[in-house]
Design an enzyme around this catalytic site. Structure first.
Site, PDB file in Angstrom:
ATOM      1  N   ARG A 153       0.833  -1.202   0.000  1.00  0.00           N
ATOM      2  CA  ARG A 153       0.000   0.000   0.000  1.00  0.00           C
ATOM      3  C   ARG A 153       0.869   1.255   0.000  1.00  0.00           C
ATOM      4  O   ARG A 153       1.923   1.289   0.637  1.00  0.00           O
ATOM      5  CB  ARG A 153      -0.858  -0.017   1.273  1.00  0.00           C
ATOM      6  CG  ARG A 153      -1.914   1.070   1.342  1.00  0.00           C
ATOM      7  CD  ARG A 153      -2.947   0.899   0.286  1.00  0.00           C
ATOM      8  NE  ARG A 153      -4.207   1.568   0.597  1.00  0.00           N
ATOM      9  CZ  ARG A 153      -5.213   1.654  -0.256  1.00  0.00           C
ATOM     10  NH1 ARG A 153      -5.112   1.137  -1.479  1.00  0.00           N
ATOM     11  NH2 ARG A 153      -6.337   2.242   0.086  1.00  0.00           N
ATOM     12  N   THR A 210      -9.324   0.043 -10.373  1.00  0.00           N
ATOM     13  CA  THR A 210      -8.097  -0.689 -10.125  1.00  0.00           C
ATOM     14  C   THR A 210      -8.091  -1.840 -11.078  1.00  0.00           C
ATOM     15  O   THR A 210      -8.921  -1.928 -11.954  1.00  0.00           O
ATOM     16  CB  THR A 210      -8.153  -1.189  -8.667  1.00  0.00           C
ATOM     17  OG1 THR A 210      -7.919  -0.113  -7.828  1.00  0.00           O
ATOM     18  CG2 THR A 210      -7.179  -2.260  -8.350  1.00  0.00           C
ATOM     19  N   GLU A 237      -5.706   4.102  -7.575  1.00  0.00           N
ATOM     20  CA  GLU A 237      -6.927   4.629  -6.967  1.00  0.00           C
ATOM     21  C   GLU A 237      -7.961   4.990  -8.034  1.00  0.00           C
ATOM     22  O   GLU A 237      -8.531   4.121  -8.623  1.00  0.00           O
ATOM     23  CB  GLU A 237      -6.637   5.789  -6.015  1.00  0.00           C
ATOM     24  CG  GLU A 237      -7.531   5.859  -4.780  1.00  0.00           C
ATOM     25  CD  GLU A 237      -9.026   5.700  -4.992  1.00  0.00           C
ATOM     26  OE1 GLU A 237      -9.500   4.545  -4.980  1.00  0.00           O
ATOM     27  OE2 GLU A 237      -9.724   6.707  -5.134  1.00  0.00           O
ATOM     28  N   ASP A 254      -8.138   7.802  -0.086  1.00  0.00           N
ATOM     29  CA  ASP A 254      -8.861   6.717   0.605  1.00  0.00           C
ATOM     30  C   ASP A 254      -8.905   6.941   2.117  1.00  0.00           C
ATOM     31  O   ASP A 254      -9.623   6.237   2.828  1.00  0.00           O
ATOM     32  CB  ASP A 254      -8.219   5.353   0.311  1.00  0.00           C
ATOM     33  CG  ASP A 254      -8.781   4.698  -0.945  1.00  0.00           C
ATOM     34  OD1 ASP A 254      -9.692   5.273  -1.569  1.00  0.00           O
ATOM     35  OD2 ASP A 254      -8.299   3.608  -1.321  1.00  0.00           O
ATOM     36  N   SER A 259      -7.739   0.276   2.739  1.00  0.00           N
ATOM     37  CA  SER A 259      -8.139  -0.193   1.416  1.00  0.00           C
ATOM     38  C   SER A 259      -9.301  -1.167   1.550  1.00  0.00           C
ATOM     39  O   SER A 259      -9.628  -1.623   2.653  1.00  0.00           O
ATOM     40  CB  SER A 259      -6.951  -0.898   0.755  1.00  0.00           C
ATOM     41  OG  SER A 259      -7.348  -1.542  -0.431  1.00  0.00           O
ATOM     42  N   SER A 260      -9.918  -1.478   0.417  1.00  0.00           N
ATOM     43  CA  SER A 260     -10.952  -2.517   0.365  1.00  0.00           C
ATOM     44  C   SER A 260     -10.491  -3.706  -0.469  1.00  0.00           C
ATOM     45  O   SER A 260     -11.254  -4.642  -0.711  1.00  0.00           O
ATOM     46  CB  SER A 260     -12.220  -1.955  -0.263  1.00  0.00           C
ATOM     47  OG  SER A 260     -12.676  -0.868   0.493  1.00  0.00           O
ATOM     48  N   GLY A 288     -12.749  -1.989  -7.783  1.00  0.00           N
ATOM     49  CA  GLY A 288     -14.052  -1.387  -7.501  1.00  0.00           C
ATOM     50  C   GLY A 288     -14.142  -0.667  -6.166  1.00  0.00           C
ATOM     51  O   GLY A 288     -15.241  -0.507  -5.632  1.00  0.00           O
ATOM     52  N   GLY A 289     -12.998  -0.209  -5.615  1.00  0.00           N
ATOM     53  CA  GLY A 289     -13.047   0.510  -4.343  1.00  0.00           C
ATOM     54  C   GLY A 289     -13.771  -0.328  -3.312  1.00  0.00           C
ATOM     55  O   GLY A 289     -13.583  -1.548  -3.241  1.00  0.00           O
TER      56      GLY A 289
HETATM   57  N1  GLU Z   1      -8.325   2.665  -3.612  1.00  0.00           N
HETATM   58  C1  GLU Z   1      -9.157   1.514  -3.616  1.00  0.00           C
HETATM   59  C2  GLU Z   1      -8.917   0.649  -2.428  1.00  0.00           C
HETATM   60  O1  GLU Z   1      -7.800   0.417  -2.082  1.00  0.00           O
HETATM   61  C3  GLU Z   1      -8.883   0.714  -4.810  1.00  0.00           C
HETATM   62  C4  GLU Z   1      -9.544   1.294  -5.966  1.00  0.00           C
HETATM   63  C5  GLU Z   1     -10.242   0.213  -6.682  1.00  0.00           C
HETATM   64  O2  GLU Z   1      -9.991  -0.914  -6.429  1.00  0.00           O
HETATM   65  O3  GLU Z   1     -11.026   0.431  -7.528  1.00  0.00           O
HETATM   66  O4  GLU Z   1      -9.827   0.171  -1.836  1.00  0.00           O
END
Ligand code: GLU
Length: 597
Positions: A109, A407, A427, A449, A473-474, A495-496
């Site tokens: 990260r 991502t 991101e 984030d 993060s997710s 997908g965040g």
């Molecule tokens: N910034 C996001 C996260 O770490 C990732 C973005 C994404 O996966 O679309 O959760």
């Protein structure tokens, strides 16, 4: 992230078609052919892009292992998916080692500058507007991707970084064929890209959008890869490349005539030198006799997917009606997100009760909130995992903060049975929008984030910025093993925050509902993240299931496209099945070394 209307409509039409006929997407114009599923021997790679999957397959054919292939694929994605991935970003790498039958992970990260404090995104007592923070130096974290590659290769790889960067370097130099997704992603970024001359020179050649079917070259990136290959990742963490990044972040090269204020960030050479990709233990959840491994905090992926699985474990989802299955899935996600918001942050800074969040006892205490005839109200308050109390919530309900979503995820496996699930990101689609001059890649905006201000005023938020801290993060690259610790399936998605629900829905669809991997990946998605309404893709929005769920009390809103998953599945006789999207993002690319039924 805003999507261009044309793309949303195309996606809408495509998703509707997908549900009714399950048709595969046509390959993009001129590009290497994309297929969403492949079966065979010798190893497998699945990613969103055919050139990238081919880079991994090339490495496997030359005797490389899954880790080598994952690095080569990731580097190629940096070329063909430069708005989602690249050396200017970070990610999380999960590895199953066939010999020891153990799962390992690397947390790559991005980190906040050592000078950051919890007011990183506060100006004059007010949070910086989100879009301004995205397109700025302020949102750029120390990139973790090159360090992740090196850490993974040092630990489990078999080839030097330089040789693994070769296919990507070639791709950057000779070019790849522009497809509709690349063009539309450029289009949605056109206004801000135009404000940064270096970004415009690269991604808006001649001031215009790249034409579908044309060849896109990135000689600067080819040189960057060659430098990383020759000098090692020290080129970034202790060298000229690092200096260029620091200069760019501290003085974003914005066109003065554009009128755009691109706030500077405070990243220093010291930040780069201090960066560490961390080897750490995975999260582990038992589910229906399987072992589900994923990434531990600083991502909330493993703990949140795991908690939701534990909540769902007490219901037989294989026999539930479609409505009951979706209802349970939505409610379990809601509860797990309430806990995620309250408890998960960077464990180097926060006392994260990861073990307790993953205990079956805690999940049971939360599961009893779910009723079959009613819907929980969001924001739902978190529980206290250290003191599980039946059917109880504790503390203050907080809304889930907004996080961008774009991502890329790749999955790789080799002939020895090793498996990699790796999600990498810059991101937002297009990251900060800022290209490092002469280097051919975009810088991330991962620090957005972080919560800009506490999600719930007066309540401790574990995701506020701090010096050297990792934003929550997710990301949830997941590897599932059987009772003998042999691989069953590995998957992940971008997908965040929707990553968590996509991985959960895909896992339960595969394990409980018995859908083939490629079909479960293609199935229309729902995403509930402790919000009043649940997002539905068109395939569910337009289905009779919606009204049936609404009659229980569910509220919905549309999301044209959620995630872009890939996975690999171990079949009997050492065969692998690779699977990717049929339609989303123009379809993904599944490949095996030696096709065979
Ligand atoms: N910034 C996001 C996260 O770490 C990732 C973005 C994404 O996966 O679309 O959760």
């Amino acid at each position: 992230m805003r999507r261009p209307v044309a793309r949303s409509l195309a996606v809408l039409a495509a998703s509707a078609a997908m549900v009714s006929v399950g048709a595969a997407a046509p390959p993009s114009a001129g590009a290497a052919e994309k297929v969403p599923v492949a079966v065979g021997y010798g190893g497998a790679v699945a990613s969103v892009d055919a050139d990238a999957s081919a880079a991994g397959i090339e490495v496997l054919k030359n005797g490389g292992n899954a880790v080598d292939a994952a690095v080569a694929t990731a580097a190629a994605l940096g070329v063909t998916e430069p708005y989602s991935a690249g050396v200017g970003g970070g990610g999380y790498f999960v590895y199953y080692d066939a010999k020891s039958r153990k799962v390992h992970t690397v947390d790559g990260r991005e980190t906040a500058p050592l000078t950051a404090d919890e007011n990183l995104f506060v100006e004059d007592g007010k949070p910086v507007p989100f879009a301004d923070a995205v397109t700025s130096g302020l949102g750029v974290g120390t990139p973790g991707t090159p360090a992740t590659w090196q850490e993974a290769l040092d630990s489990w790889g078999s080839k030097p970084l330089g040789s693994l960067l070769k296919p990507a370097e070639r791709l950057a130099r000779n070019g790849f064929t522009v497809d509709a997704t690349f063009r539309s992603q450029t289009e949605s970024n056109q206004a801000r890209f135009a404000d940064f001359p270096d970004t415009a020179d690269l991604f808006l050649p001649g001031g215009a959008l790249p034409v579908v079917g044309s060849t896109f070259k990135n000689p600067d990136l080819a040189r960057t890869y060659r430098e990383l290959g020759r000098r090692g990742v020290d080129a970034m963490y202790h060298g000229e490349l690092g200096r260029d990044i620091v200069d760019t972040v501290n003085d974003p090269p914005v066109d003065p005539a554009s009128g755009r204020v691109a706030r500077p960030g405070e990243l220093t050479l010291k930040d780069l030198a201090a960066y560490e990709a961390k080897r750490q233990a995975p999260t582990k959840t038992s589910y229906r006799g399987l072992k589900v491994y994923s990434i531990a905090p600083s991502s909330s992926g493993g703990t949140t997917v795991g908690e939701a699985l534990n909540i769902l474990e007490r219901t037989d989802l294989s026999r539930a009606s479609e409505v009951r299955y979706l209802h349970r899935f939505i409610e379990a996600s809601r509860i797990a997100f309430a806990d995620r918001g309250r408890w998960v942050g960077d464990p180097a800074f926060e006392d994260v009760p990861a073990k307790e969040l993953l205990s079956q006892r805690y999940a049971d205490s939360r599961a009893c909130l779910i009723k079959d005839t009613a819907v929980l109200t969001s924001p739902l308050a978190p529980g206290d995992p250290r003191h599980p109390a039946a059917c109880n919530t504790a503390g203050t309900a907080a809304p889930t903060t907004y996080e961008g979503e774009n991502t890329t995820h790749l999955t790789a496996a080799d002939k020895w049975g090793n498996v990699v699930a790796y999600t990498l990101t810059i991101e937002q689609t297009g990251g900060s929008g800022i290209t490092v001059p002469g280097r051919g890649f975009l810088l991330n905006n991962e620090l957005t984030d972080f919560s800009f201000t506490p999600a719930s005023p007066g309540v401790h938020d574990p995701n506020l910025p701090g010096p050297g801290k990792r934003p929550r993060s997710s990301i949830a690259p997941t590897i599932v093993l059987d009772r003998h610790d042999r691989p069953v399936v590995a998957l992940g998605s971008p997908g965040g925050a929707t990553i968590i629900t996509t991985v959960l829905q895909t896992l339960t669809g595969f394990v409980d509902r018995g859908l083939p991997l490629v079909d479960v990946i293609a199935a229309p998605r729902a995403s509930q993240r402790n919000q009043t309404t649940t997002e539905l893709e068109p395939g569910l929005w337009n289905s009779p299931l919606r009204a049936r769920l609404e009659s229980l009390g569910h509220g919905f809103r549309q999301n044209p496209e959620i995630g872009a998953a890939t996975g690999v599945q171990r079949l009997p006789d050492g065969k692998w099945l690779a699977a990717a999207e049929r339609v989303r993002r123009g379809g993904g690319s599944a490949m095996v070394v030696r096709p065979g039924r």
